[in-house]
Design a protein around this motif. Structure first.
Motif, PDB file in Angstrom:
ATOM      1  N   THR A  58       0.825  -1.211   0.000  1.00 49.25           N
ATOM      2  CA  THR A  58       0.000   0.000   0.000  1.00 49.25           C
ATOM      3  C   THR A  58       0.859   1.261   0.000  1.00 49.25           C
ATOM      4  O   THR A  58       0.577   2.232  -0.715  1.00 49.25           O
ATOM      5  CB  THR A  58      -0.938   0.007   1.217  1.00 49.25           C
ATOM      6  OG1 THR A  58      -1.752  -1.169   1.203  1.00 49.25           O
ATOM      7  CG2 THR A  58      -1.844   1.225   1.197  1.00 49.25           C
ATOM      8  N   ALA A  59       1.941   1.247   0.800  1.00 52.25           N
ATOM      9  CA  ALA A  59       2.822   2.411   0.862  1.00 52.25           C
ATOM     10  C   ALA A  59       3.561   2.611  -0.456  1.00 52.25           C
ATOM     11  O   ALA A  59       3.699   3.744  -0.933  1.00 52.25           O
ATOM     12  CB  ALA A  59       3.825   2.236   2.006  1.00 52.25           C
ATOM     13  N   LEU A  60       4.018   1.531  -1.060  1.00 52.84           N
ATOM     14  CA  LEU A  60       4.772   1.644  -2.317  1.00 52.84           C
ATOM     15  C   LEU A  60       3.897   2.107  -3.471  1.00 52.84           C
ATOM     16  O   LEU A  60       4.364   2.786  -4.385  1.00 52.84           O
ATOM     17  CB  LEU A  60       5.423   0.297  -2.654  1.00 52.84           C
ATOM     18  CG  LEU A  60       6.590  -0.134  -1.754  1.00 52.84           C
ATOM     19  CD1 LEU A  60       7.033  -1.547  -2.104  1.00 52.84           C
ATOM     20  CD2 LEU A  60       7.750   0.840  -1.871  1.00 52.84           C
ATOM     21  N   ARG A  61       2.617   1.730  -3.436  1.00 55.72           N
ATOM     22  CA  ARG A  61       1.719   2.047  -4.549  1.00 55.72           C
ATOM     23  C   ARG A  61       0.773   3.194  -4.216  1.00 55.72           C
ATOM     24  O   ARG A  61      -0.226   3.397  -4.904  1.00 55.72           O
ATOM     25  CB  ARG A  61       0.913   0.802  -4.931  1.00 55.72           C
ATOM     26  CG  ARG A  61       1.777  -0.386  -5.362  1.00 55.72           C
ATOM     27  CD  ARG A  61       0.940  -1.558  -5.786  1.00 55.72           C
ATOM     28  NE  ARG A  61       0.106  -1.237  -6.938  1.00 55.72           N
ATOM     29  CZ  ARG A  61      -0.770  -2.089  -7.494  1.00 55.72           C
ATOM     30  NH1 ARG A  61      -0.903  -3.303  -6.977  1.00 55.72           N
ATOM     31  NH2 ARG A  61      -1.481  -1.732  -8.529  1.00 55.72           N
ATOM     32  N   SER A  62       1.085   3.942  -3.165  1.00 53.20           N
ATOM     33  CA  SER A  62       0.205   5.045  -2.762  1.00 53.20           C
ATOM     34  C   SER A  62       0.190   6.142  -3.816  1.00 53.20           C
ATOM     35  O   SER A  62       1.196   6.415  -4.483  1.00 53.20           O
ATOM     36  CB  SER A  62       0.657   5.617  -1.420  1.00 53.20           C
ATOM     37  OG  SER A  62       1.971   6.133  -1.520  1.00 53.20           O
ATOM     38  N   LYS A  63      -0.963   6.749  -3.968  1.00 57.77           N
ATOM     39  CA  LYS A  63      -1.161   7.817  -4.939  1.00 57.77           C
ATOM     40  C   LYS A  63      -1.748   9.044  -4.256  1.00 57.77           C
ATOM     41  O   LYS A  63      -2.317   8.949  -3.160  1.00 57.77           O
ATOM     42  CB  LYS A  63      -2.083   7.353  -6.058  1.00 57.77           C
ATOM     43  CG  LYS A  63      -1.583   6.135  -6.825  1.00 57.77           C
ATOM     44  CD  LYS A  63      -2.588   5.684  -7.865  1.00 57.77           C
ATOM     45  CE  LYS A  63      -2.104   4.449  -8.613  1.00 57.77           C
ATOM     46  NZ  LYS A  63      -3.115   3.978  -9.604  1.00 57.77           N
ATOM     47  N   LEU A  64      -1.617  10.175  -4.911  1.00 58.04           N
ATOM     48  CA  LEU A  64      -2.172  11.406  -4.360  1.00 58.04           C
ATOM     49  C   LEU A  64      -3.685  11.295  -4.218  1.00 58.04           C
ATOM     50  O   LEU A  64      -4.272  11.717  -3.222  1.00 58.04           O
ATOM     51  CB  LEU A  64      -1.809  12.598  -5.252  1.00 58.04           C
ATOM     52  CG  LEU A  64      -2.269  13.973  -4.754  1.00 58.04           C
ATOM     53  CD1 LEU A  64      -1.643  14.285  -3.404  1.00 58.04           C
ATOM     54  CD2 LEU A  64      -1.927  15.056  -5.778  1.00 58.04           C
ATOM     55  N   ILE A  65      -4.331  10.716  -5.225  1.00 54.29           N
ATOM     56  CA  ILE A  65      -5.768  10.443  -5.172  1.00 54.29           C
ATOM     57  C   ILE A  65      -5.930   8.951  -4.926  1.00 54.29           C
ATOM     58  O   ILE A  65      -5.730   8.139  -5.836  1.00 54.29           O
ATOM     59  CB  ILE A  65      -6.471  10.864  -6.472  1.00 54.29           C
ATOM     60  CG1 ILE A  65      -6.247  12.353  -6.733  1.00 54.29           C
ATOM     61  CG2 ILE A  65      -7.956  10.543  -6.399  1.00 54.29           C
ATOM     62  CD1 ILE A  65      -6.835  12.845  -8.039  1.00 54.29           C
ATOM     63  N   PRO A  66      -6.239   8.544  -3.699  1.00 55.76           N
ATOM     64  CA  PRO A  66      -6.240   7.113  -3.372  1.00 55.76           C
ATOM     65  C   PRO A  66      -7.389   6.366  -4.037  1.00 55.76           C
ATOM     66  O   PRO A  66      -8.481   6.903  -4.227  1.00 55.76           O
ATOM     67  CB  PRO A  66      -6.398   7.106  -1.845  1.00 55.76           C
ATOM     68  CG  PRO A  66      -7.085   8.390  -1.534  1.00 55.76           C
ATOM     69  CD  PRO A  66      -6.588   9.379  -2.540  1.00 55.76           C
ATOM     70  N   GLY A  67      -7.095   5.112  -4.385  1.00 54.41           N
ATOM     71  CA  GLY A  67      -8.142   4.217  -4.844  1.00 54.41           C
ATOM     72  C   GLY A  67      -8.880   3.627  -3.659  1.00 54.41           C
ATOM     73  O   GLY A  67      -8.669   4.028  -2.507  1.00 54.41           O
ATOM     74  N   ARG A  68      -9.724   2.629  -3.935  1.00 53.74           N
ATOM     75  CA  ARG A  68     -10.535   2.054  -2.858  1.00 53.74           C
ATOM     76  C   ARG A  68      -9.675   1.374  -1.807  1.00 53.74           C
ATOM     77  O   ARG A  68      -9.907   1.530  -0.606  1.00 53.74           O
ATOM     78  CB  ARG A  68     -11.534   1.059  -3.454  1.00 53.74           C
ATOM     79  CG  ARG A  68     -12.617   1.704  -4.313  1.00 53.74           C
ATOM     80  CD  ARG A  68     -13.595   0.666  -4.823  1.00 53.74           C
ATOM     81  NE  ARG A  68     -14.638   1.278  -5.638  1.00 53.74           N
ATOM     82  CZ  ARG A  68     -15.615   0.592  -6.232  1.00 53.74           C
ATOM     83  NH1 ARG A  68     -15.662  -0.733  -6.106  1.00 53.74           N
ATOM     84  NH2 ARG A  68     -16.529   1.221  -6.940  1.00 53.74           N
ATOM     85  N   TRP A  69      -8.679   0.586  -2.269  1.00 58.02           N
ATOM     86  CA  TRP A  69      -7.846  -0.136  -1.304  1.00 58.02           C
ATOM     87  C   TRP A  69      -7.037   0.836  -0.443  1.00 58.02           C
ATOM     88  O   TRP A  69      -7.031   0.729   0.784  1.00 58.02           O
ATOM     89  CB  TRP A  69      -6.918  -1.093  -2.040  1.00 58.02           C
ATOM     90  CG  TRP A  69      -6.018  -1.829  -1.103  1.00 58.02           C
ATOM     91  CD1 TRP A  69      -4.722  -1.552  -0.792  1.00 58.02           C
ATOM     92  CD2 TRP A  69      -6.384  -2.961  -0.294  1.00 58.02           C
ATOM     93  NE1 TRP A  69      -4.235  -2.431   0.142  1.00 58.02           N
ATOM     94  CE2 TRP A  69      -5.230  -3.316   0.465  1.00 58.02           C
ATOM     95  CE3 TRP A  69      -7.553  -3.716  -0.144  1.00 58.02           C
ATOM     96  CZ2 TRP A  69      -5.233  -4.386   1.350  1.00 58.02           C
ATOM     97  CZ3 TRP A  69      -7.543  -4.785   0.743  1.00 58.02           C
ATOM     98  CH2 TRP A  69      -6.401  -5.104   1.476  1.00 58.02           C
ATOM     99  N   GLN A  70      -6.349   1.769  -1.086  1.00 58.40           N
ATOM    100  CA  GLN A  70      -5.572   2.747  -0.342  1.00 58.40           C
ATOM    101  C   GLN A  70      -6.466   3.580   0.558  1.00 58.40           C
ATOM    102  O   GLN A  70      -6.102   3.899   1.696  1.00 58.40           O
ATOM    103  CB  GLN A  70      -4.801   3.653  -1.308  1.00 58.40           C
ATOM    104  CG  GLN A  70      -3.910   4.679  -0.611  1.00 58.40           C
ATOM    105  CD  GLN A  70      -3.213   5.595  -1.602  1.00 58.40           C
ATOM    106  OE1 GLN A  70      -3.040   5.252  -2.762  1.00 58.40           O
ATOM    107  NE2 GLN A  70      -2.823   6.774  -1.148  1.00 58.40           N
ATOM    108  N   GLY A  71      -7.647   3.905   0.072  1.00 59.98           N
ATOM    109  CA  GLY A  71      -8.586   4.671   0.886  1.00 59.98           C
ATOM    110  C   GLY A  71      -9.013   3.918   2.130  1.00 59.98           C
ATOM    111  O   GLY A  71      -9.132   4.506   3.209  1.00 59.98           O
TER     112      GLY A  71
END
Length: 268
Positions: A58-71
């Motif tokens: 999750t940390a490696l693939r984090s984005k400025l606008i999070p997807g459902r999983w990151q959210g």
């Protein structure tokens, strides 16, 4: 005739109910060495790796606008930080303890929920070892905080001698307060978590064992409704134990935060 005898033996033996031996399973890896691993320890290792893997990815693939999983992951972390740590300690004090409480909450919750995960089928906190580790961690943290923030003597004076208590009453209150900070707090944390997960395991396994007995082992159709009832009870208990897994993690993390916060001087 052989089938009748077999059926009678099944009826005589009854359901395969869980026993205390379920918590003393044989070693399955590295038998006879100091690194021997049984099923419960394997569940702990696997779940720890899962936690690290999920958070790492999750940390490696984090984005400025999070997807459902990151959210979802960020919502969980925000909940622990804001609704547990900052709610009790405030942001200034709480920042120091966010990593600890987050680690504690996530580990306890996911170790607890192993009870309802097929293949694991037992909470990794249902033996005394893991609750003891978390309780000792809490114990040292609130004593360290007390020594750092106000000094041990001042902390003990504040905890053991409440304001306004008459001196004769202190003969009773003082040992009770000392017992509280030394033993009651960590032991209550440990026993609450251990007892709840142990009891939940036995109740859920009783329901599942009775379901198999009445629906599969017993050929008498009159027992089928009882098997259906026990199946529904097992489903309800699975949902309830999932809730208890989260609740116990929340209670443990919250009380840990409270105990650490009590180590700070009131005027701070």
């Amino acid at each position: 005739m052989a089938g009748l005898v077999s059926a009678q033996m099944v009826l005589a033996s009854g359901p395969d109910f869980p026993t205390i031996n379920d918590f003393l399973p044989p070693e399955i890896l590295f038998q006879g060495t100091p690194f021997a691993i049984n099923r419960i320890m394997l569940v702990r290792i696997v779940m720890t790796l899962v936690i690290l893997l999920v958070l790492g990815i999750t940390a490696l693939r984090s984005k400025l606008i999070p997807g459902r999983w990151q959210g979802a992951v960020e919502w969980m972390l925000d909940f622990i930080r804001n609704k547990i740590v900052y709610e009790v300690m405030g942001e200034r004090r709480g920042r120091r303890y966010v990593p600890m409480i987050t680690t504690m909450f996530l580990t306890i919750f996911l170790f607890n929920v192993c009870e309802v995960i097929p293949g694991a089928n037992i909470a990794a906190t249902a033996t005394i070892a893991m609750p003891l580790v978390f309780a000792v961690w809490t114990f040292f943290q609130y004593w360290i905080a007390a020594a750092r923030e106000q000094g041990l003597l001042k902390y003990l004076h504040h905890e053991l001698i409440p304001q306004g208590v008459p001196i004769p009453v202190l003969i009773i209150v003082l040992p009770m307060q000392l017992l509280d900070v030394l033993i009651v707090r960590p032991v209550s944390l440990m026993v609450r978590l251990f007892a709840n997960m142990l009891a939940g395991y036995f109740i859920l396994e009783l329901c599942l064992a009775a379901t198999q007995y009445f629906l599969v082992d017993v050929t008498n159709k009159l027992m089928t409704p009882m098997g259906g009832f026990m199946l529904i009870a097992a489903f309800v208990m699975t949902l309830f134990e999932s809730f208890v897994a989260a609740l116990q993690a929340f209670i443990f993390a919250t009380l840990t935060t409270v105990y650490i916060n009590l180590s700070y001087p009131e005027e701070a």
